[in-house]
Structure formats: structure tokens, C-alpha cells
Design an enzyme around this catalytic site. Structure first.
Site, PDB file in Angstrom:
ATOM      1  N   ARG A  44       0.814  -1.212   0.000  1.00 51.81           N
ATOM      2  CA  ARG A  44       0.000   0.000   0.000  1.00 51.81           C
ATOM      3  C   ARG A  44       0.856   1.274   0.000  1.00 51.81           C
ATOM      4  O   ARG A  44       0.467   2.302   0.560  1.00 51.81           O
ATOM      5  CB  ARG A  44      -0.937   0.026   1.214  1.00 51.81           C
TER       6      ARG A  44
ATOM      7  N   SER B 218     -11.117   0.743   2.489  1.00 47.61           N
ATOM      8  CA  SER B 218     -10.511   0.366   3.770  1.00 47.61           C
ATOM      9  C   SER B 218      -9.801   1.579   4.366  1.00 47.61           C
ATOM     10  O   SER B 218      -8.906   2.148   3.740  1.00 47.61           O
ATOM     11  CB  SER B 218      -9.509  -0.771   3.568  1.00 47.61           C
TER      12      SER B 218
ATOM     13  N   GLU C 194      -5.008   4.204   5.602  1.00 47.11           N
ATOM     14  CA  GLU C 194      -4.676   3.934   4.207  1.00 47.11           C
ATOM     15  C   GLU C 194      -4.871   5.149   3.311  1.00 47.11           C
ATOM     16  O   GLU C 194      -4.047   5.388   2.424  1.00 47.11           O
ATOM     17  CB  GLU C 194      -5.515   2.754   3.681  1.00 47.11           C
TER      18      GLU C 194
END
Length: 316
Positions: free
Chosen positions: A131, A208, A308
Site C-alpha cells: 500500500r 478500507s 490507508e
């Protein structure tokens, strides 16, 4: 590009957005110029079974994935249904259901705001990680286009994600029809509120909110006894010997069920990792909920969750 260069010359604050689907902006907004990348264009070169696809940063990602499936080009089908633009994929190193763009990106063309030059960056220069990449939380580069290496095939890449393999009725590591893989991914994402539906408030999120924490072997050994009191954590071994632990598992075991919330914001009723705006929520309220969750998880398990999305003019 010239707008960005001019703003940099005059030192005017500038915020560069594409789809904006993974961005949280503070309630006071952004004081400066917002540049939205709307560039279009896809070029393709085919050499035997090798397909090279160069995509402008402003192209919608799901439309690109849909085309690869329709053209029988394998390698991105598990990224179906993800909102946002193709240019965001290297920034976030977008991944889903066992596929990661870092495995398919062969180069990224970007504007280097420090020098004003356009550069072509190899994967190693992009510093891809879970990520993450050199582009995330870094205003130096503006991604202009991305080059992907695909395979000419009607079959998907090997299905490695257990949930998806089950939905397709195949064993992990086997291939499926790429069209079937795309439809299965879309179905799974809809079931989690991860495909935008204007009538469903569970889909009003940035996806998310927290990343799955990646622990070293020593960190996981310290964490395991604390987790054992409430069950066996969902976790996956990493290549370097560490462990990736499910953030959803941590959040739920820390006392936050699906639907938990207040003041116009809540955890999705479909997916624990999505923090949603129920219609009247503010960024401040959303971050208060995120702080409550993060604090309780740290107190219970000694693990600090990291957000995130990119936070603009606000902080967690």
C-alpha cells in the site's frame, strides 16, 4: 503540466487529484489551487503473448480493467471494481484479491516538480511496498501515465486469494476464466459495500480506512499472546518472515462491530474496515471515530493501526 509548473514557480499551494477516491480532506478544505487530472488515452503494443499497455493517469481504473478482460489480456482482472484513476495505482501500489500493480507495472512516467522535467521511472525507482510507494505522501512527482505488462490470455492469472478461489470454485493457484474472475470480484466487493451505490450509505467511504499491520517476526511473537486471549488472529506470512495481520480482526476484537458509530459516521454494516458517512458526517467526526478505534486497538493489542487514505489538511 504547465499549470503545475506555474504554481510551483509562484509557490502557490497546489493539490493534485485524479479520482480522489482514496483522499480525506479536512472540513476547512484546501487553501490553494486544486488540479484534477482528466487526461485520457490508452496505447497498446502486442508482441506474441506479451501485451504492453500504457495508460494516461486520468483514465478510470475499472474501465481499463474491463477492457483488459474484454480483450483477453490477463493480469489486472482482480482489480475490478476499484474506484479512482489509473494514475493512482502506482501511488498506492493498488492491490486486491491477490493481485498487486507492482507486479505488472514496468514504468511510470511522471513530472518531477523539483526539476520541472518529465521522467520515466523503473519499478525499482518507485520503491513499491504494501500500500505504498515513493509517490505516496510525497508531492515531488505527478504521475502522468503508467505502463503495464500483461499476458494475452482469456484465463486469469493464478488465483491466490482464498475467498476468491472459493467463489470461483477453483483451488488456490489455479486459473479461471478472466471474465468469471472479474464478475466474482465485483460480487465480493458489492457484498462488502466496496462498489459505489448512491442508494447505499455503506458505499460512502474511501474503502478500507486502516491498513493491515505488517509485523516483524519479533513483533508478532510479542503480539500473539495478547491476541490468544480472544482467539487466533487472521494473519498471513510475508516473504521476509514477518506476518500481516488482519486489521478487521483487530478492530472487531477490540470491541467495534460492523455498524458501530455516531454523529453521522459509522463503521460500515458490511465491512469492518470501511468508515462511512451516513449523510451528515464531517471529516472531524470521521477522524474522531478513527482515533477511538485506533486507540482501543493499541490499548488491547499493542498494535498501532495506520490510515490507508491520504489525509489533506487534517491528521489522525
Amino acid at each position: 503540466m504547465q499549470i503545475v509548473r506555474d504554481a510551483d514557480t509562484t509557490r502557490e499551494p497546489i493539490l493534485i487529484l485524479a479520482g480522489g477516491s482514496n483522499v480525506v480532506i479536512g472540513d476547512d478544505g484546501f487553501e490553494g489551487t486544486v488540479v484534477v487530472l482528466c487526461t485520457e488515452g490508452v496505447s497498446v503494443q502486442v508482441d506474441g503473448d506479451e501485451v504492453t499497455m500504457t495508460v494516461a493517469a486520468g483514465e478510470p481504473l475499472d474501465a481499463v480493467v474491463a477492457r483488459t478482460v474484454a480483450e483477453k489480456w490477463s493480469g489486472l482482472e482482480c482489480l475490478s471494481g476499484i474506484p479512482g484513476s489509473a494514475g493512482a495505482t502506482p501511488i498506492q501500489n493498488v492491490s486486491a484479491y491477490g493481485q498487486e500493480v507492482a507486479d505488472r507495472i514496468t514504468s511510470v512516467r511522471a513530472l518531477d516538480r523539483r526539476t520541472g522535467n518529465v521522467v520515466t521511472m523503473a519499478p525499482a525507482e518507485c520503491e513499491f511496498a504494501y500500500r505504498n510507494s515513493i509517490f505516496k505522501h510525497n508531492d515531488r512527482w505527478v504521475v502522468l501515465s503508467v505502463e503495464f505488462a500483461l499476458t494475452r490470455s482469456a484465463r486469469s492469472a493464478p488465483i491466490v486469494f482464498a475467498e476468491l478461489a472459493k467463489a470461483l470454485g477453483v483451488q488456490a493457484g489455479e486459473r479461471a476464466d478472466a471474465i468469471d474472475a472479474r464478475e466474482a470480484v465485483l460480487g465480493l466487493r458489492r457484498g462488502k459495500g466496496m462498489v459505489l451505490d448512491p442508494s447505499d450509505r455503506d458505499t460512502y467511504s474511501v474503502g478500507s480506512f486502516f491498513m493491515n499491520p505488517v509485523m516483524s517476526a519479533d513483533e508478532y511473537a510479542a503480539f500473539a499472546p495478547r491476541a490468544a486471549a480472544v482467539g487466533s488472529p487472521a494473519a498471513w506470512p510475508e516473504r521476509d518472515g514477518g506476518m500481516k495481520v488482519s486489521a478487521a480482526w483487530l478492530i472487531e476484537r477490540a470491541g467495534f462491530p460492523k455498524g458501530y458509530g455516531r454523529d453521522g459516521v459509522s463503521i460500515s454494516t458490511k465491512h469492518t474496515l470501511a468508515l462511512t458517512n451516513r449523510g451528515t458526517g464531517t471529516t472531524s467526526q470521521l477522524l474522531d471515530l478513527a482515533r477511538e478505534i485506533r486507540g482501543s486497538v493499541h490499548e488491547r493489542f499493542g498494535v498501532t493501526l495506520r490510515p490507508e487514505p491520504v489525509l489533506v489538511n487534517c491528521a489522525l
